[in-house]
Design an enzyme around this catalytic site. Structure first.
Site, PDB file in Angstrom:
ATOM      1  N   GLY A 107       0.813  -1.219   0.000  1.00 14.84           N
ATOM      2  CA  GLY A 107       0.000   0.000   0.000  1.00 14.84           C
ATOM      3  C   GLY A 107       0.845   1.266   0.000  1.00 14.84           C
ATOM      4  O   GLY A 107       0.546   2.237  -0.701  1.00 14.84           O
ATOM      5  N   CYS A 108       1.921   1.248   0.764  1.00 12.30           N
ATOM      6  CA  CYS A 108       2.786   2.427   0.868  1.00 12.30           C
ATOM      7  C   CYS A 108       3.524   2.692  -0.440  1.00 12.30           C
ATOM      8  O   CYS A 108       3.739   3.837  -0.827  1.00 12.30           O
ATOM      9  CB  CYS A 108       3.777   2.256   2.014  1.00 12.30           C
ATOM     10  SG  CYS A 108       2.938   2.089   3.612  1.00 12.30           S
ATOM     11  N   THR A 109       3.886   1.609  -1.143  1.00 16.16           N
ATOM     12  CA  THR A 109       4.559   1.750  -2.438  1.00 16.16           C
ATOM     13  C   THR A 109       3.597   2.340  -3.463  1.00 16.16           C
ATOM     14  O   THR A 109       3.949   3.279  -4.185  1.00 16.16           O
ATOM     15  CB  THR A 109       5.111   0.388  -2.914  1.00 16.16           C
ATOM     16  OG1 THR A 109       6.047  -0.085  -1.943  1.00 16.16           O
ATOM     17  CG2 THR A 109       5.799   0.515  -4.263  1.00 16.16           C
TER      18      THR A 109
END
Length: 156
Positions: A45-47
């Site tokens: 998700g952060c990527t």
């Protein structure tokens, strides 16, 4: 946990960032800042979120806003993350979670019945006067960056 609201002055900060320099709220005085908090470098998700902010960086700039990502990961981790995914936005390292706490995003989380402390994915839009214009709590990544950009273009 600090509960921030729209119209309040954004908590001040100065943090080390990728590339070995530092970044502070004062660096963005007179400009709008999209300050987004994310849990961990190089997780799915952060990527997706970091890549989306990078892809839209020029549009944010054209709309008069800078973008800054913050997580508790160390600078070394940020440097690898930036290089691996060709990110174009700065990432600040809040290793002691002081800024996460000031913004109220360092919270108790739960996974598979285990409780732990972590970052609740949250985005703040800070106005040129240093006051909070908009808050997106508990962000779901798909479509989020476009929503933030639309808010910046609309003037909040």
């Amino acid at each position: 946990m600090t509960e921030l609201s729209i119209g309040q002055p954004a908590p001040d900060f100065s943090l080390p960032r990728d590339g070995g320099t530092s970044v502070s709220l004062a660096d963005f005085a007179g400009k709008r800042l999209v300050l987004y908090f994310y849990p961990k470098d190089d997780t799915s998700g952060c990527t997706v979120e970091a890549k989306a902010f990078s892809e839209h960086a020029q549009a944010f700039d054209a709309a008069g806003a800078a973008v800054l990502g913050v997580s508790p990961d160390p600078v070394k981790s940020h440097d690898k993350f930036v290089k691996k995914h060709a990110l174009t936005i700065p990432l600040a390292a809040d290793e002691d979670q002081a800024v996460c706490n000031a913004y109220g995003v360092w919270v108790e989380k739960s996974m598979y019945g285990k409780k732990y402390m972590g970052v609740e994915r949250t985005t703040f839009l800070i106005g040129p006067d240093g006051r909070i214009e908009k808050i997106w709590p508990k962000v779901k990544v798909p479509g989020h960056v476009e929503e933030v950009l639309a808010a910046v273009k609309a003037g909040a």
